[in-house]
Structures are given as C-alpha cells and as structure tokens.
Design a protein around this motif. Structure first.
Motif, PDB file in Angstrom:
ATOM      1  N   GLY A  11      11.314  -3.747   2.088  1.00 49.64           N
ATOM      2  CA  GLY A  11      11.836  -5.098   2.286  1.00 49.64           C
ATOM      3  C   GLY A  11      12.335  -5.684   0.973  1.00 49.64           C
ATOM      4  N   THR A  12      12.728  -6.939   1.034  1.00 50.15           N
ATOM      5  CA  THR A  12      13.223  -7.615  -0.169  1.00 50.15           C
ATOM      6  C   THR A  12      12.067  -8.279  -0.919  1.00 50.15           C
ATOM      7  OG1 THR A  12      15.276  -8.065   1.042  1.00 50.15           O
ATOM      8  CG2 THR A  12      14.951  -9.257  -1.021  1.00 50.15           C
ATOM      9  N   PHE A  13      11.160  -8.886  -0.162  1.00 51.95           N
ATOM     10  CA  PHE A  13       9.981  -9.558  -0.718  1.00 51.95           C
ATOM     11  C   PHE A  13      10.367 -10.583  -1.781  1.00 51.95           C
ATOM     12  CE2 PHE A  13       8.843  -5.173   0.563  1.00 51.95           C
ATOM     13  CZ  PHE A  13       8.156  -5.512   1.711  1.00 51.95           C
ATOM     14  N   ASP A  14      11.397 -11.370  -1.447  1.00 52.84           N
ATOM     15  CA  ASP A  14      11.861 -12.420  -2.364  1.00 52.84           C
ATOM     16  C   ASP A  14      10.998 -13.662  -2.143  1.00 52.84           C
ATOM     17  OD1 ASP A  14      13.433 -13.546  -4.303  1.00 52.84           O
ATOM     18  OD2 ASP A  14      15.171 -13.899  -2.998  1.00 52.84           O
ATOM     19  N   MET A  15      10.626 -14.342  -3.211  1.00 55.17           N
ATOM     20  CA  MET A  15       9.720 -15.496  -3.149  1.00 55.17           C
ATOM     21  C   MET A  15       8.490 -15.106  -2.320  1.00 55.17           C
ATOM     22  SD  MET A  15      12.182 -18.761  -2.898  1.00 55.17           S
ATOM     23  CE  MET A  15      13.338 -18.073  -1.749  1.00 55.17           C
ATOM     24  N   PHE A  16       7.757 -14.163  -2.841  1.00 49.29           N
ATOM     25  CA  PHE A  16       6.621 -13.546  -2.149  1.00 49.29           C
ATOM     26  C   PHE A  16       5.781 -14.592  -1.400  1.00 49.29           C
ATOM     27  CE2 PHE A  16       2.654 -11.382  -1.501  1.00 49.29           C
ATOM     28  CZ  PHE A  16       3.062 -10.099  -1.187  1.00 49.29           C
ATOM     29  N   HIS A  17       5.529 -14.331  -0.132  1.00 44.62           N
ATOM     30  CA  HIS A  17       4.777 -15.298   0.682  1.00 44.62           C
ATOM     31  C   HIS A  17       3.716 -14.594   1.522  1.00 44.62           C
ATOM     32  CE1 HIS A  17       7.125 -14.067   4.180  1.00 44.62           C
ATOM     33  NE2 HIS A  17       8.251 -14.291   3.501  1.00 44.62           N
ATOM     34  N   VAL A  18       2.936 -15.389   2.256  1.00 47.64           N
ATOM     35  CA  VAL A  18       1.774 -14.836   2.968  1.00 47.64           C
ATOM     36  C   VAL A  18       2.172 -13.864   4.090  1.00 47.64           C
ATOM     37  CG1 VAL A  18       1.482 -16.685   4.692  1.00 47.64           C
ATOM     38  CG2 VAL A  18      -0.536 -15.507   3.772  1.00 47.64           C
ATOM     39  N   LEU A  34      -0.319   3.462   0.234  1.00 50.56           N
ATOM     40  CA  LEU A  34       0.812   2.667   0.747  1.00 50.56           C
ATOM     41  C   LEU A  34       1.946   2.590  -0.281  1.00 50.56           C
ATOM     42  CD1 LEU A  34       1.992   0.854   2.996  1.00 50.56           C
ATOM     43  CD2 LEU A  34       0.886  -1.103   1.867  1.00 50.56           C
ATOM     44  N   ILE A  35       3.108   3.096   0.127  1.00 54.37           N
ATOM     45  CA  ILE A  35       4.308   3.033  -0.712  1.00 54.37           C
ATOM     46  C   ILE A  35       5.174   1.871  -0.207  1.00 54.37           C
ATOM     47  CG2 ILE A  35       6.378   4.266  -1.497  1.00 54.37           C
ATOM     48  CD1 ILE A  35       4.941   6.889  -0.726  1.00 54.37           C
ATOM     49  N   VAL A  36       5.606   1.024  -1.116  1.00 59.26           N
ATOM     50  CA  VAL A  36       6.474  -0.097  -0.721  1.00 59.26           C
ATOM     51  C   VAL A  36       7.837   0.037  -1.403  1.00 59.26           C
ATOM     52  CG1 VAL A  36       6.790  -2.600  -0.685  1.00 59.26           C
ATOM     53  CG2 VAL A  36       4.498  -1.632  -0.349  1.00 59.26           C
ATOM     54  N   ILE A  62       5.439  -8.118  -8.899  1.00 65.42           N
ATOM     55  CA  ILE A  62       4.537  -8.873  -8.011  1.00 65.42           C
ATOM     56  C   ILE A  62       3.987  -7.946  -6.918  1.00 65.42           C
ATOM     57  CG2 ILE A  62       4.456 -10.705  -6.240  1.00 65.42           C
ATOM     58  CD1 ILE A  62       6.616 -12.178  -8.070  1.00 65.42           C
ATOM     59  N   VAL A  63       4.878  -7.206  -6.261  1.00 68.02           N
ATOM     60  CA  VAL A  63       4.447  -6.332  -5.157  1.00 68.02           C
ATOM     61  C   VAL A  63       3.469  -5.270  -5.666  1.00 68.02           C
ATOM     62  CG1 VAL A  63       5.220  -4.607  -3.471  1.00 68.02           C
ATOM     63  CG2 VAL A  63       6.479  -6.754  -3.715  1.00 68.02           C
ATOM     64  N   SER A  64       3.760  -4.701  -6.845  1.00 65.06           N
ATOM     65  CA  SER A  64       2.883  -3.625  -7.337  1.00 65.06           C
ATOM     66  C   SER A  64       1.517  -4.161  -7.770  1.00 65.06           C
ATOM     67  CB  SER A  64       3.540  -2.839  -8.471  1.00 65.06           C
ATOM     68  OG  SER A  64       3.649  -3.657  -9.597  1.00 65.06           O
ATOM     69  N   SER A  65       1.408  -5.469  -7.959  1.00 64.54           N
ATOM     70  CA  SER A  65       0.113  -6.055  -8.340  1.00 64.54           C
ATOM     71  C   SER A  65      -0.768  -6.390  -7.138  1.00 64.54           C
ATOM     72  CB  SER A  65       0.333  -7.346  -9.145  1.00 64.54           C
ATOM     73  OG  SER A  65       1.122  -7.070 -10.263  1.00 64.54           O
ATOM     74  N   ILE A  66      -0.204  -6.275  -5.939  1.00 59.00           N
ATOM     75  CA  ILE A  66      -0.996  -6.552  -4.733  1.00 59.00           C
ATOM     76  C   ILE A  66      -1.963  -5.384  -4.509  1.00 59.00           C
ATOM     77  CG2 ILE A  66      -0.847  -6.948  -2.222  1.00 59.00           C
ATOM     78  CD1 ILE A  66       0.452  -9.216  -3.905  1.00 59.00           C
ATOM     79  N   LYS A  67      -3.216  -5.693  -4.271  1.00 59.08           N
ATOM     80  CA  LYS A  67      -4.222  -4.617  -4.235  1.00 59.08           C
ATOM     81  C   LYS A  67      -4.044  -3.636  -3.081  1.00 59.08           C
ATOM     82  CE  LYS A  67      -7.926  -7.259  -1.961  1.00 59.08           C
ATOM     83  NZ  LYS A  67      -9.276  -7.778  -2.070  1.00 59.08           N
ATOM     84  N   VAL A  69      -1.196  -2.313  -2.281  1.00 58.09           N
ATOM     85  CA  VAL A  69      -0.009  -1.502  -2.565  1.00 58.09           C
ATOM     86  C   VAL A  69      -0.332  -0.439  -3.623  1.00 58.09           C
ATOM     87  CG1 VAL A  69       2.365  -1.574  -3.465  1.00 58.09           C
ATOM     88  CG2 VAL A  69       1.526  -3.425  -1.987  1.00 58.09           C
ATOM     89  N   ASP A  70      -0.024   0.826  -3.306  1.00 52.66           N
ATOM     90  CA  ASP A  70      -0.342   1.905  -4.247  1.00 52.66           C
ATOM     91  C   ASP A  70       0.846   2.328  -5.092  1.00 52.66           C
ATOM     92  OD1 ASP A  70      -3.182   2.538  -3.460  1.00 52.66           O
ATOM     93  OD2 ASP A  70      -2.194   2.634  -1.512  1.00 52.66           O
ATOM     94  N   GLN A  71       2.062   2.170  -4.549  1.00 56.56           N
ATOM     95  CA  GLN A  71       3.247   2.574  -5.316  1.00 56.56           C
ATOM     96  C   GLN A  71       4.453   1.745  -4.875  1.00 56.56           C
ATOM     97  OE1 GLN A  71       4.402   6.677  -4.667  1.00 56.56           O
ATOM     98  NE2 GLN A  71       5.972   6.604  -6.253  1.00 56.56           N
TER      99      GLN A  71
END
Ligand code: CTP
Length: 146
Positions: A11-18, A34-36, A62-67, A69-71
């Motif tokens: 996804g784009t995951f712009d302005m990361f939200h809940v 989980l690969i994102v 930001i996405v890679s710092s979410i617990k 998410v592995d890669q």
C-alpha cells in the motif's frame, strides 16, 4: 504455530493511521514473517495522479518501525504476481474493501495457482488517507475564513 510462514501486503501508507496499523496487526496473526510493500512516490504520482504528503523514505521508516512488520520493500508494480516471483510469500493480505472486486478476484486466482492464499482483513471504517486529506482541507478553509 501460525498458519503461514511468509505474508505480504502492499500500500501507500501515507499519513500513517490506525487503519494501516489494524491491517498489519491482523495480518501478523496469520504469519511468522510479514513483508510490507510500500509504493514509491513516483508510483503513487503515476497511479493516483497526486503527490504523497509524506516521502517514501519517511513512510518506509514509519512502516518498518511497526512491531508487526518484519521487512519493508519498495513497490513499483500493480502486479502481485511480480511481487510473488520476487518474495515467494505464502499468503497475501488486503483490506476487505477490495473483496469481490474484479481486480482482486483475478489476483486471487493467479496467486492461488502458485499455492498462495489471499486473506481479506476487515477494513477499519471511518478513516483513510483520503479522509484525512479531506478533513485537513476543510480545516484549512475554516482557518482561512477566520
Ligand atoms: N486499509 C484498511 N482500513 C483503512 C484504510 C486502509 O484496512 N481504514 C487497508 C487497505 O484496504 C489496504 C491498505 O490498508 O489493504 C493500504 O491502503 P492505502 O491505500 O495505503 O491506505 P488508505 O488510507 O486507504 O489510502 P487512500 O485513501 O489514499 O486510498
């Protein structure tokens, strides 16, 4: 033991939200790794015809710092098969706002043919990047009107 080893979502995951967080949290319940895929700025411009608010580097950070998410990998293709050729995931996740669409019915068939499952994750209602952009636009109008 979890049902799958490698999972993938994009996804784009712009302005990361809940809504994004809920997607990752639920996806990670099914897989060990989980690969994102995060869309590049150029890809978003090309496909959505609008610039991202947050740069690719920051969105990926930001996405890679979410617990959950592995890669994180940079994504510049619409083709899930191209992604599968690259990462060989066992399951692909997508919000259930896409369930039953022509696009995802086709993707599901293609992925199933190589032994990869598709899981539709319950979409978090009431929030999206588009919604945030709209709200900010409305607020800006109010501020300017003062
Ligand atoms: N998603 C979700 N719940 C939300 C918003 C998004 O489950 N409230 C899921 C989508 O179904 C997709 C993933 O998050 O699988 C990435 O969506 P993305 O397009 O990056 O986020 P949106 O907020 O939907 O962005 P936009 O409004 O620009 O479409």
């Amino acid at each position: 033991m979890k049902k799958y080893n490698k999972g993938f979502t994009v996804g784009t995951f712009d302005m990361f939200h809940v809504g994004h967080l809920n997607l990752f949290r639920q996806a990670k319940e099914y897989c060990d790794f989980l690969i994102v895929g995060v869309h590049s700025d150029e890809w978003v411009m090309k496909c959505k015809n609008r610039p991202t608010i947050i740069s690719y580097d920051d969105r990926a950070d930001i996405v890679s710092s979410i617990k959950y998410v592995d890669q994180v990998v940079k994504n510049e293709t619409r083709s899930k098969m191209e992604a599968w050729e690259r990462y060989h995931f066992d399951v692909a996740f997508i919000g259930d706002d896409w369930k039953g669409t022509e696009v995802w019915n086709k993707i599901e068939k293609e992925l199933n043919s190589v032994g990869c499952d598709v899981i539709y994750i319950p979409y978090t209602k009431g929030i999206s990047t588009t919604q945030i952009r709209k709200t900010l636009g409305e607020k800006k109008d109010k501020i300017e009107a003062k």
